[in-house]
Write a protein that holds these residues in place. Sequence first.
Motif, PDB file in Angstrom:
ATOM      1  N   GLN A 276       0.842  -1.184   0.000  1.00  0.00           N
ATOM      2  CA  GLN A 276       0.000   0.000   0.000  1.00  0.00           C
ATOM      3  C   GLN A 276       0.881   1.240   0.000  1.00  0.00           C
ATOM      4  N   CYS A 277       0.275   2.359  -0.332  1.00  0.00           N
ATOM      5  CA  CYS A 277       1.002   3.625  -0.224  1.00  0.00           C
ATOM      6  C   CYS A 277       1.273   3.902   1.256  1.00  0.00           C
TER       7      CYS A 277
ATOM      8  N   CYS B 116       4.401   4.212  -5.096  1.00  0.00           N
ATOM      9  CA  CYS B 116       2.974   4.407  -5.336  1.00  0.00           C
ATOM     10  C   CYS B 116       2.759   5.016  -6.720  1.00  0.00           C
TER      11      CYS B 116
ATOM     12  N   LEU C  70       6.033   2.568  -1.129  1.00  0.00           N
ATOM     13  CA  LEU C  70       5.049   1.569  -0.731  1.00  0.00           C
ATOM     14  C   LEU C  70       5.567   0.823   0.496  1.00  0.00           C
TER      15      LEU C  70
END
Length: 219
Positions: free
Chosen positions: A94-95, A114, A121
């Motif tokens: 995920q970011c 990202c 990330l």
Amino acid sequence: MEQNMDKENIYKELKEQLAGAEKVLVGIGGEWKIPENADPVRISEVREGYQQLYELIKEKDYFIVTTLTDGEIWETELNRDRIVAPCGNRHLYQCRSACVKEVWKETELSEKVCPHCKGPLVENTIQAENYVEEGYLPMWKTYQTWLSATLNRKLLVLELGEGFRTPTVIRWPFEKTVFFNQKSRMFRIHEHLYQVSQEIGERATPVAANSLSFIKGKF
């Protein structure tokens, strides 16, 4: 020797309860963890445990909740459409700043950057500063729907090696499920944290054993 005999009898009872169960709810916790850079022996032990679990429940209507983030369960024969991991999965990213509520498989991006904000990330787990829960929420809804259909059904609840790091995910909800379903039976297996609440004591069996070894029939 006497303790081993008791555990053998409990294991036999567990399989008998499995045979008669209409639904099976499984919780998997820290005793099954594969740490990063784990040695091959540990990896092999855990994989054997998952294989034995699969053999025990493969013919049943089951659902699995795990607090582990190592992602190993996704590499097993267990049905991934019946598994939810609310604490995340280190093979998803995920970011770091959570600029978008998206997650990506580690194979989807060539760089850990990202695609939206170009920031770094991080692994999509509860260790992330801005944990993106969207990674597990769709399957959580599926789990809640499945769970609602277990009321007044013969439900076997099998809790394997779950401690108190995140008790709101498995331990407390599982006890609540057993409390309300009078047709349920529970086995809580943990080397140290095997105790069950008095409210469900008559339908819950505490097992003081390492759950990974126990599920493989090693006492």
